[in-house]
Design an enzyme around this catalytic site. Structure first.
Site, PDB file in Angstrom:
ATOM      1  N   ASP A   1       0.494  -1.043   0.305  1.00  0.00           N
ATOM      2  CA  ASP A   1      -0.234   0.141   0.184  1.00  0.00           C
ATOM      3  C   ASP A   1       0.765   1.664   0.497  1.00  0.00           C
ATOM      4  OD1 ASP A   1      -2.356   2.238   0.973  1.00  0.00           O
ATOM      5  OD2 ASP A   1      -3.425  -0.128   0.379  1.00  0.00           O
TER       6      ASP A   1
ATOM      7  N   PRO B   1       1.403   4.971  17.974  1.00  0.00           N
ATOM      8  CA  PRO B   1       0.762   4.078  19.260  1.00  0.00           C
ATOM      9  C   PRO B   1       0.795   2.928  19.763  1.00  0.00           C
ATOM     10  CG  PRO B   1      -0.502   6.312  19.495  1.00  0.00           C
ATOM     11  CD  PRO B   1       0.580   6.688  18.149  1.00  0.00           C
ATOM     12  N   ASP B   2      -0.624   2.970  18.494  1.00  0.00           N
ATOM     13  CA  ASP B   2      -1.849   2.075  18.625  1.00  0.00           C
ATOM     14  C   ASP B   2      -0.804   0.907  17.577  1.00  0.00           C
ATOM     15  OD1 ASP B   2      -3.923   0.333  19.968  1.00  0.00           O
ATOM     16  OD2 ASP B   2      -5.299   1.646  18.862  1.00  0.00           O
TER      17      ASP B   2
ATOM     18  N   HIS C   1      -3.458   6.171   4.082  1.00  0.00           N
ATOM     19  CA  HIS C   1      -4.642   4.556   3.501  1.00  0.00           C
ATOM     20  C   HIS C   1      -3.535   3.762   4.781  1.00  0.00           C
ATOM     21  CE1 HIS C   1      -6.188   1.910   0.726  1.00  0.00           C
ATOM     22  NE2 HIS C   1      -7.215   2.185   1.206  1.00  0.00           N
TER      23      HIS C   1
ATOM     24  N   VAL D   1      -6.753 -15.610  -5.748  1.00  0.00           N
ATOM     25  CA  VAL D   1      -6.774 -14.062  -4.421  1.00  0.00           C
ATOM     26  C   VAL D   1      -8.458 -14.519  -4.200  1.00  0.00           C
ATOM     27  CG1 VAL D   1      -7.513 -12.123  -4.462  1.00  0.00           C
ATOM     28  CG2 VAL D   1      -4.932 -12.953  -5.865  1.00  0.00           C
TER      29      VAL D   1
ATOM     30  N   SER E   1     -11.377  -1.841   0.681  1.00  0.00           N
ATOM     31  CA  SER E   1     -10.532  -1.460   1.552  1.00  0.00           C
ATOM     32  C   SER E   1     -10.354  -2.410   3.230  1.00  0.00           C
ATOM     33  CB  SER E   1      -9.075  -0.508   1.347  1.00  0.00           C
ATOM     34  OG  SER E   1      -9.164  -0.335  -0.201  1.00  0.00           O
TER      35      SER E   1
END
Length: 369
Positions: A150, A158-159, A183, A291, A338
């Site tokens: 991406d 921080p997460d 994104h 896929v 997405s």
């Protein structure tokens, strides 16, 4: 874990859709004389005869008027830049060369997310896919890598601390750990944000899953097939268990399919967004063999209004108002296939974090139940 109520697994109708066209405008000086402009170029992906030495491959490209720009040796591919005005003639010349098996244009694929309320804090999608029944009852124990191809990932969020593994960038020198678009960072939070850490959001893959950022899209969310192919090969060679590709284009590329086949042969699970055009025209890589193409559903398990559907879709997952991490240590709520693809990629990774012996085909079949 993934809900697809009310949707068929395979839709049969196929419509045509206008392909993306990039128009480059000419810039002019204030005077009557135009400024000198660099000639417009196109990028071609050339499949060479198997085992052909690099020097001979580059010589074949040069004979036809192309400029070698890179290579993907494991797939016998040469990435070639040509003047746009001469692209057809050079393609014809290359096709007639005995050392060349195939020539195709490097298509542009675009990320598939639509901005919504950036402060919406209700992760409705997790209980919708029964995440709350898994968390606390299942204990992942095996480190599993998810390669997100991406715009990169903001590794300073921080997460996401502790959830980012080794990465790379095919398009710059960032190693994939910067994100000028946001994104890729959003997807990373959906897949593997740290859970039970008194911060922000919970990731679908709540433990023992780390993100491998692979930057193949630019700050506008656009990426060339030649870079995407290199990213798929890099991820497969560097320990990715799952590859997430949240971008699409209605054009099929055999070279991209070759890269996907290579990753599948290395036991990788591949997931892609179907697109957000509200169309049943096939898109790729969602429609490629091997896929899982993912469409989006809303809070009522209905197909999202903008979601693509049809033959490229393997199943659907929540994709409306999905909260995730964002650049600048913040959070954002966006909608699109997405997000749906990220939900499925996180589910696949969680399965392998519990049982790493699962073959990719087994993972796909279990998700489809």
């Amino acid at each position: 874990m993934v809900s697809w109520t009310g949707l068929s697994r395979r839709a049969l109708s196929i419509l045509t859709l206008m392909t993306l066209v990039v128009v480059t405008g000419m810039m002019f000086a204030r005077s009557s004389a135009p400024l000198q402009q660099k000639p417009a170029t196109k990028t071609l992906i050339v499949k060479m005869a198997k085992g052909l030495p690099l020097e001979q491959a580059q010589a074949a490209v040069s004979r036809s008027g192309g400029t070698p720009k890179g290579s993907i040796p494991k797939l016998d591919l040469q990435v070639v830049e040509v003047p746009a005005y001469a692209a057809d003639a050079i393609t014809k010349s290359l096709t007639g060369d005995a050392a060349v098996l195939r020539v195709e244009e490097s298509l542009t694929r675009k990320w598939q997310g639509v901005p919504s309320d950036p402060y919406y804090a209700n992760q409705w999608a997790l209980p919708k896919v029964a995440w709350d029944q898994v968390y606390g009852n299942v204990s992942p124990q095996f480190l599993t890598n998810v390669a997100i191809l991406d715009t990169g990932v903001d590794a300073s969020h921080p997460d996401l601390i502790g959830s980012i593994g080794p990465g790379t960038s095919i398009i710059d020198d960032s190693n994939g750990v910067t994100d000028a678009n946001g994104h890729g960072t959003w997807l990373a939070g959906i897949v593997a944000a740290r859970t039970n850490n008194l911060l922000g959001v919970a990731g679908v893959a709540f433990d023992h899953v780390q993100i491998m950022p692979v930057k193949v899209l630019d700050a506008d969310g656009l990426g060339q097939d030649s870079d995407i192919i290199a990213g798929v090969v890099w991820a497969a060679d560097n320990g990715a268990s799952v590859i997430l590709m949240a971008f699409s284009n209605p054009g099929f590329s055999q070279s991209l399919q070759d890269a996907i086949d290579y990753a599948w042969s290395k036991n990788v699970v591949l997931v892609a967004a179907a697109g957000n055009d509200g169309s049943n025209t096939p898109t790729f890589p969602a429609g490629d063999k091997g896929v899982m193409g993912i469409s989006a559903t809303d809070q009522n398990d209905n197909l999202a209004a903008t979601s693509n559907y049809g033959s490229s879709v393997f199943l659907a997952a929540p994709g409306v108002n999905i909260l995730g991490t964002y650049t600048g240590q913040s959070y954002v709520t966006w909608s699109g296939t997405s997000a749906s693809a990220a939900m499925v990629a996180g589910s696949a990774a969680l399965m392998r974090a519990v049982d790493p012996t699962l073959a990719n085909g087994v993972v796909v079949n279990r998700i489809a139940r």
